[in-house]
Design a protein around this motif. Structure first.
Motif, PDB file in Angstrom:
ATOM      1  N   VAL A  30       0.714  -1.606   7.304  1.00 12.54           N
ATOM      2  CA  VAL A  30      -0.230  -1.588   8.435  1.00 12.54           C
ATOM      3  C   VAL A  30      -0.978  -0.264   8.454  1.00 12.54           C
ATOM      4  O   VAL A  30      -2.208  -0.228   8.591  1.00 12.54           O
ATOM      5  CB  VAL A  30       0.506  -1.859   9.768  1.00 12.54           C
ATOM      6  CG1 VAL A  30      -0.422  -1.642  10.955  1.00 12.54           C
ATOM      7  CG2 VAL A  30       1.084  -3.271   9.784  1.00 12.54           C
ATOM      8  N   ALA A  31      -0.264   0.827   8.287  1.00 16.01           N
ATOM      9  CA  ALA A  31      -0.903   2.151   8.282  1.00 16.01           C
ATOM     10  C   ALA A  31      -1.894   2.270   7.130  1.00 16.01           C
ATOM     11  O   ALA A  31      -3.003   2.784   7.307  1.00 16.01           O
ATOM     12  CB  ALA A  31       0.162   3.247   8.183  1.00 16.01           C
ATOM     13  N   ARG A  32      -1.531   1.795   5.962  1.00 11.36           N
ATOM     14  CA  ARG A  32      -2.427   1.860   4.798  1.00 11.36           C
ATOM     15  C   ARG A  32      -3.715   1.083   5.050  1.00 11.36           C
ATOM     16  O   ARG A  32      -4.809   1.562   4.786  1.00 11.36           O
ATOM     17  CB  ARG A  32      -1.700   1.315   3.568  1.00 11.36           C
ATOM     18  CG  ARG A  32      -2.532   1.349   2.301  1.00 11.36           C
ATOM     19  CD  ARG A  32      -1.683   0.928   1.090  1.00 11.36           C
ATOM     20  NE  ARG A  32      -2.474   0.953  -0.116  1.00 11.36           N
ATOM     21  CZ  ARG A  32      -3.029  -0.128  -0.662  1.00 11.36           C
ATOM     22  NH1 ARG A  32      -2.845  -1.324  -0.122  1.00 11.36           N
ATOM     23  NH2 ARG A  32      -3.756  -0.013  -1.757  1.00 11.36           N
ATOM     24  N   TRP A  33      -3.592  -0.143   5.563  1.00  8.46           N
ATOM     25  CA  TRP A  33      -4.774  -0.974   5.809  1.00  8.46           C
ATOM     26  C   TRP A  33      -5.703  -0.305   6.825  1.00  8.46           C
ATOM     27  O   TRP A  33      -6.910  -0.257   6.633  1.00  8.46           O
ATOM     28  CB  TRP A  33      -4.356  -2.355   6.294  1.00  8.46           C
ATOM     29  CG  TRP A  33      -3.496  -3.121   5.334  1.00  8.46           C
ATOM     30  CD1 TRP A  33      -3.461  -2.991   3.958  1.00  8.46           C
ATOM     31  CD2 TRP A  33      -2.526  -4.109   5.656  1.00  8.46           C
ATOM     32  NE1 TRP A  33      -2.531  -3.856   3.432  1.00  8.46           N
ATOM     33  CE2 TRP A  33      -1.936  -4.560   4.441  1.00  8.46           C
ATOM     34  CE3 TRP A  33      -2.085  -4.676   6.849  1.00  8.46           C
ATOM     35  CZ2 TRP A  33      -0.951  -5.553   4.396  1.00  8.46           C
ATOM     36  CZ3 TRP A  33      -1.110  -5.656   6.800  1.00  8.46           C
ATOM     37  CH2 TRP A  33      -0.554  -6.080   5.591  1.00  8.46           C
ATOM     38  N   ILE A  34      -5.125   0.207   7.895  1.00  7.73           N
ATOM     39  CA  ILE A  34      -5.938   0.847   8.938  1.00  7.73           C
ATOM     40  C   ILE A  34      -6.584   2.124   8.399  1.00  7.73           C
ATOM     41  O   ILE A  34      -7.781   2.356   8.610  1.00  7.73           O
ATOM     42  CB  ILE A  34      -5.086   1.132  10.196  1.00  7.73           C
ATOM     43  CG1 ILE A  34      -4.721  -0.191  10.890  1.00  7.73           C
ATOM     44  CG2 ILE A  34      -5.823   2.068  11.149  1.00  7.73           C
ATOM     45  CD1 ILE A  34      -3.731  -0.045  12.021  1.00  7.73           C
ATOM     46  N   ARG A  35      -5.815   2.946   7.718  1.00  9.63           N
ATOM     47  CA  ARG A  35      -6.362   4.223   7.217  1.00  9.63           C
ATOM     48  C   ARG A  35      -7.540   4.009   6.271  1.00  9.63           C
ATOM     49  O   ARG A  35      -8.465   4.812   6.251  1.00  9.63           O
ATOM     50  CB  ARG A  35      -5.258   5.041   6.538  1.00  9.63           C
ATOM     51  CG  ARG A  35      -4.264   5.622   7.541  1.00  9.63           C
ATOM     52  CD  ARG A  35      -3.183   6.446   6.885  1.00  9.63           C
ATOM     53  NE  ARG A  35      -3.770   7.693   6.409  1.00  9.63           N
ATOM     54  CZ  ARG A  35      -3.326   8.355   5.344  1.00  9.63           C
ATOM     55  NH1 ARG A  35      -2.318   7.889   4.634  1.00  9.63           N
ATOM     56  NH2 ARG A  35      -3.895   9.487   4.988  1.00  9.63           N
ATOM     57  N   HIS A  36      -7.522   2.937   5.495  1.00  9.87           N
ATOM     58  CA  HIS A  36      -8.642   2.666   4.586  1.00  9.87           C
ATOM     59  C   HIS A  36      -9.912   2.272   5.340  1.00  9.87           C
ATOM     60  O   HIS A  36     -11.002   2.342   4.777  1.00  9.87           O
ATOM     61  CB  HIS A  36      -8.260   1.596   3.565  1.00  9.87           C
ATOM     62  CG  HIS A  36      -7.559   2.166   2.375  1.00  9.87           C
ATOM     63  ND1 HIS A  36      -6.215   2.499   2.396  1.00  9.87           N
ATOM     64  CD2 HIS A  36      -8.006   2.511   1.154  1.00  9.87           C
ATOM     65  CE1 HIS A  36      -5.879   2.996   1.213  1.00  9.87           C
ATOM     66  NE2 HIS A  36      -6.948   3.022   0.452  1.00  9.87           N
ATOM     67  N   ALA A  37      -9.780   1.875   6.588  1.00 16.28           N
ATOM     68  CA  ALA A  37     -10.946   1.499   7.389  1.00 16.28           C
ATOM     69  C   ALA A  37     -11.404   2.623   8.318  1.00 16.28           C
ATOM     70  O   ALA A  37     -12.395   2.474   9.029  1.00 16.28           O
ATOM     71  CB  ALA A  37     -10.639   0.245   8.213  1.00 16.28           C
ATOM     72  N   LEU A  38     -10.694   3.744   8.311  1.00 19.44           N
ATOM     73  CA  LEU A  38     -11.016   4.845   9.213  1.00 19.44           C
ATOM     74  C   LEU A  38     -11.970   5.846   8.584  1.00 19.44           C
ATOM     75  O   LEU A  38     -11.853   6.178   7.406  1.00 19.44           O
ATOM     76  CB  LEU A  38      -9.744   5.601   9.611  1.00 19.44           C
ATOM     77  CG  LEU A  38      -8.824   4.937  10.619  1.00 19.44           C
ATOM     78  CD1 LEU A  38      -7.521   5.716  10.734  1.00 19.44           C
ATOM     79  CD2 LEU A  38      -9.510   4.810  11.975  1.00 19.44           C
ATOM     80  N   ALA A  39     -12.878   6.364   9.404  1.00 22.34           N
ATOM     81  CA  ALA A  39     -13.753   7.459   8.997  1.00 22.34           C
ATOM     82  C   ALA A  39     -13.244   8.788   9.561  1.00 22.34           C
ATOM     83  O   ALA A  39     -13.595   9.848   9.060  1.00 22.34           O
ATOM     84  CB  ALA A  39     -15.178   7.200   9.475  1.00 22.34           C
ATOM     85  N   LEU A  40     -12.432   8.714  10.615  1.00 22.08           N
ATOM     86  CA  LEU A  40     -11.921   9.904  11.307  1.00 22.08           C
ATOM     87  C   LEU A  40     -10.428   9.730  11.581  1.00 22.08           C
ATOM     88  O   LEU A  40      -9.921   8.600  11.569  1.00 22.08           O
ATOM     89  CB  LEU A  40     -12.644  10.076  12.653  1.00 22.08           C
ATOM     90  CG  LEU A  40     -14.139  10.347  12.612  1.00 22.08           C
ATOM     91  CD1 LEU A  40     -14.735  10.206  14.005  1.00 22.08           C
ATOM     92  CD2 LEU A  40     -14.404  11.742  12.059  1.00 22.08           C
ATOM     93  N   PRO A  41      -9.715  10.809  11.879  1.00 25.02           N
ATOM     94  CA  PRO A  41      -8.320  10.681  12.296  1.00 25.02           C
ATOM     95  C   PRO A  41      -8.223   9.765  13.529  1.00 25.02           C
ATOM     96  O   PRO A  41      -9.183   9.641  14.302  1.00 25.02           O
ATOM     97  CB  PRO A  41      -7.904  12.107  12.648  1.00 25.02           C
ATOM     98  CG  PRO A  41      -8.859  12.981  11.901  1.00 25.02           C
ATOM     99  CD  PRO A  41     -10.160  12.215  11.854  1.00 25.02           C
ATOM    100  N   ALA A  42      -7.046   9.141  13.695  1.00 23.21           N
ATOM    101  CA  ALA A  42      -6.924   8.157  14.777  1.00 23.21           C
ATOM    102  C   ALA A  42      -5.517   8.098  15.348  1.00 23.21           C
ATOM    103  O   ALA A  42      -4.537   8.445  14.686  1.00 23.21           O
ATOM    104  CB  ALA A  42      -7.316   6.783  14.258  1.00 23.21           C
TER     105      ALA A  42
END
Length: 153
Positions: A30-42
């Motif tokens: 889940v973290a990997r999938w989300i991080r690949h879609a992020l432009a900024l820290p979240a």
């Protein structure tokens, strides 16, 4: 280029099929999938719910009286993305079967989709915005090793 930092809370409501959904959603994926879609820290909370909770949230916040696949509640977009992503397990499972996708693949797509919404992407504003968002989702999903989520069989 390093991926943005992510503080993730992963929650599962209590419902009959929760164990099956938990099995395809390990925290590291889940973290990997989300991080690949992020432009900024979240800081993102992901909550997997049953149809009743999904319908109630969609009715209360979007005034649509049905359970939908993913709801994004975005709170801030800069300098830190903060959001809640609520995924309705029975809807995700049904859609995955209808689209001949694995449950994991469909969850990955919806988490990418919801994460983009949390950053201001919107496919409901115009056809051009929808096409741009779909193209970006496809790029992210393929980068994660999945097929184009919008490809028709």
């Amino acid at each position: 280029m390093p991926l943005p930092d992510l503080s993730l809370s992963l929650q599962f409501a209590r419902f009959d099929e929760a164990a099956a959904h938990r099995a395809v959603l390990p925290r590291h994926k889940v973290a990997r999938w989300i991080r690949h879609a992020l432009a900024l820290p979240a800081e993102i909370t992901v909550r997997i719910v049953d149809a009743e909770e999904g319908q109630q949230l969609n009715r209360d916040y979007r005034h649509k009286d049905y359970a939908t696949n993913v709801l994004t509640f975005d709170y801030t977009q800069e300098p830190l993305v903060t959001a809640d992503l609520v995924l309705c397990a029975p809807v995700v499972a049904r859609e995955a079967a209808e689209q001949n996708k694995s449950l994991e693949e469909h969850y990955a797509h919806l988490l990418v989709h919801g994460t983009l919404h949390a950053q201001g992407w919107d496919h409901e504003t115009s056809e051009a915005d929808a096409n741009e968002m779909e193209a970006y989702e496809t790029e992210i999903m393929q980068g994660l090793g999945f097929a184009d989520p919008y490809a028709k069989d």
